[in-house]
Scaffold this active site. Structure first.
Site, short mmCIF file in Angstrom:
data_model
loop_
_atom_site.label_atom_id
_atom_site.label_comp_id
_atom_site.label_asym_id
_atom_site.label_seq_id
_atom_site.Cartn_x
_atom_site.Cartn_y
_atom_site.Cartn_z
N ASN A 7 0.85 -1.18 0.00
CA ASN A 7 0.00 0.00 0.00
C ASN A 7 0.89 1.24 0.00
O ASN A 7 1.70 1.44 0.91
CB ASN A 7 -0.90 -0.03 1.24
CG ASN A 7 -1.92 1.09 1.26
OD1 ASN A 7 -1.61 2.23 0.94
ND2 ASN A 7 -3.15 0.78 1.66
N ARG A 18 4.30 18.56 1.05
CA ARG A 18 5.11 19.67 0.57
C ARG A 18 4.67 20.20 -0.79
O ARG A 18 5.26 21.17 -1.29
CB ARG A 18 6.59 19.23 0.47
CG ARG A 18 7.29 19.08 1.80
CD ARG A 18 7.57 20.41 2.45
NE ARG A 18 8.49 21.22 1.69
CZ ARG A 18 9.82 21.21 1.87
NH1 ARG A 18 10.35 20.41 2.78
NH2 ARG A 18 10.59 21.99 1.14
N HIS A 43 -5.62 3.36 -1.51
CA HIS A 43 -6.91 3.57 -0.84
C HIS A 43 -7.28 5.04 -0.94
O HIS A 43 -7.05 5.82 -0.01
CB HIS A 43 -6.82 3.14 0.62
CG HIS A 43 -8.14 3.10 1.33
ND1 HIS A 43 -8.43 2.16 2.29
CD2 HIS A 43 -9.24 3.88 1.24
CE1 HIS A 43 -9.65 2.37 2.75
NE2 HIS A 43 -10.16 3.42 2.12
N ARG A 45 -9.39 8.32 -0.68
CA ARG A 45 -10.53 8.78 0.12
C ARG A 45 -11.11 10.03 -0.52
O ARG A 45 -10.43 10.71 -1.29
CB ARG A 45 -10.11 9.01 1.57
CG ARG A 45 -9.85 7.68 2.30
CD ARG A 45 -9.49 7.91 3.77
NE ARG A 45 -9.55 6.66 4.53
CZ ARG A 45 -8.58 5.77 4.61
NH1 ARG A 45 -7.44 6.00 3.97
NH2 ARG A 45 -8.71 4.67 5.32
N HIS A 50 -4.32 11.74 0.74
CA HIS A 50 -3.07 11.05 0.36
C HIS A 50 -3.17 10.63 -1.11
O HIS A 50 -2.74 11.37 -1.98
CB HIS A 50 -2.73 9.88 1.31
CG HIS A 50 -3.90 9.11 1.82
ND1 HIS A 50 -4.76 8.42 1.01
CD2 HIS A 50 -4.35 8.94 3.09
CE1 HIS A 50 -5.68 7.81 1.75
NE2 HIS A 50 -5.47 8.12 3.02
N GLU A 70 -8.70 0.05 -2.85
CA GLU A 70 -9.56 -0.10 -1.69
C GLU A 70 -10.41 1.16 -1.50
O GLU A 70 -9.98 2.25 -1.85
CB GLU A 70 -8.73 -0.29 -0.41
CG GLU A 70 -7.82 -1.48 -0.40
CD GLU A 70 -7.04 -1.57 0.89
OE1 GLU A 70 -6.51 -2.67 1.17
OE2 GLU A 70 -6.93 -0.56 1.62
N HIS A 191 -3.92 -4.85 7.72
CA HIS A 191 -4.05 -3.81 8.75
C HIS A 191 -3.16 -4.15 9.95
O HIS A 191 -3.40 -5.10 10.67
CB HIS A 191 -5.48 -3.60 9.23
CG HIS A 191 -5.67 -2.22 9.81
ND1 HIS A 191 -6.03 -1.12 9.05
CD2 HIS A 191 -5.51 -1.75 11.06
CE1 HIS A 191 -6.10 -0.05 9.82
NE2 HIS A 191 -5.78 -0.41 11.06
#
Length: 238
Positions: A7, A18, A43, A45, A50, A70, A191
Site C-alpha cells: 500500500n 510539501r 486507498h 478517500r 493522500h 480499496e 491492517h
C-alpha cells in the site's frame, strides 16, 4: 506463498505534505514492483488527503503486477474503479472522516447493498474483496454477496500479538480462514501487519492468498531501506 501487495498511501501523504511531486508516487510504485512485491494497493478517500483519484488513473498505466484499489463504494469511488479497471477492488466501510480503516463490514445488514455493488464490478471483470472482521457470521454473510474474496481486518491480531498472546491472537483468524475457504472465498488480510507479526500469521492462517501492507512497511523502510524490507516480507511469506 502469500502475495505481498504494498500500500503506497504513505508515499502520497509525504508527497502531498510539501506539494510538488517528491517523492514520485509512480516511480516508487514501479520500484516496489522491481524489488519483488507482487501487487500495489491504494486507498483513495473522498478528500484525497493522500492518494488522489488521478493517481489511480496514472498507476493503471504503469503497474505491471496486481493493482488493488480499496475504498468505501460511494458513487464517486465506484465510478473511478469502473474507469480504471484494477485487478481487484476491496470494499471498506470507511466513514468520510476516518483516519484509517477501523472496522469490517456488517455483511448481514448490508448484504443487499454489497451484492449490488459486487455484481457491477464483476460484470466489468474486476475481482472483488470485502473487508471483514474475523467473525463467522460476517464470513458467511460475505459469501452470500457473491464476492470473490474477503480481506481479514487484522488489527486485533496485531494488538494481541504484541502482548505475547500469540495463539489467542491468531486463533479466530485460523478458524474463519478455514470457513471462508469452505465457502469458496479467497482469503486476503491486512491492517497493522508488520515484520514482527507477519510470519506467525502466515504460518497459522491457512489458504492465505494475499496481504496488503503499507504503514508498517514504509516505517520499517525508513530504517532498513525499501528494497531490503520488501524482500524481508517476501521471505517471511514463503
Amino acid at each position: 506463498m502469500a502475495k505481498l501487495s504494498v500500500n503506497v498511501n504513505k508515499i502520497a501523504t509525504l508527497r502531498n505534505s510539501r506539494g510538488g511531486n517528491v517523492p514520485d508516487l509512480i516511480k516508487v510504485a514501479s520500484d516496489v514492483e522491481r524489488f519483488g512485491a507482487q501487487g500495489i494497493t491504494i486507498h483513495p478517500r473522498p478528500d484525497e488527503r493522500h492518494i488522489r483519484y488521478q493517481d489511480a488513473r496514472d498507476l493503471k498505466k504503469t503497474v505491471k503486477t496486481e493493482f488493488n484499489i480499496e475504498g468505501n463504494p460511494i458513487q464517486k469511488f465506484v465510478d473511478l474503479v469502473l474507469e480504471v479497471g484494477p485487478t481487484q477492488v476491496t470494499l471498506v466501510p470507511d466513514a468520510v472522516d476516518a483516519i484509517t480503516s477501523n472496522a469490517g463490514w456488517d455483511t448481514v445488514e448490508h448484504r443487499s447493498f454489497l451484492k449490488d455493488v459486487i455484481t457491477t464490478f464483476k460484470k466489468n471483470g474486476i475481482r472483488t474483496s470485502i473487508f471483514v472482521d474475523a467473525d463467522v457470521k460476517m464470513i458467511e454473510g460475505a459469501a452470500a454477496t457473491g464476492t470473490d474474496r474477503i480481506e481479514l481486518y487484522t488489527e486485533s491480531y496485531a494488538q494481541k500479538y504484541a502482548t505475547g498472546a500469540h495463539g489467542e491472537a491468531v486463533s479466530p483468524f485460523t478458524e474463519v480462514a478455514k470457513i471462508a475457504h469452505s465457502l469458496g472465498l479467497g482469503v486476503n488480510a491486512g491492517h497493522d501487519l508488520s515484520l514482527d507479526n507477519i510470519k506467525f500469521f502466515k504460518e497459522n492462517v491457512p489458504y492465505l492468498l494475499e496481504v496488503s501492507i503499507g504503514h508498517a512497511l514504509i516505517c520499517e523502510s525508513l530504517y532498513l531501506g525499501l528494497d531490503n524490507v520488501i524482500n524481508m516480507y517476501l521471505n517471511k511469506l514463503k
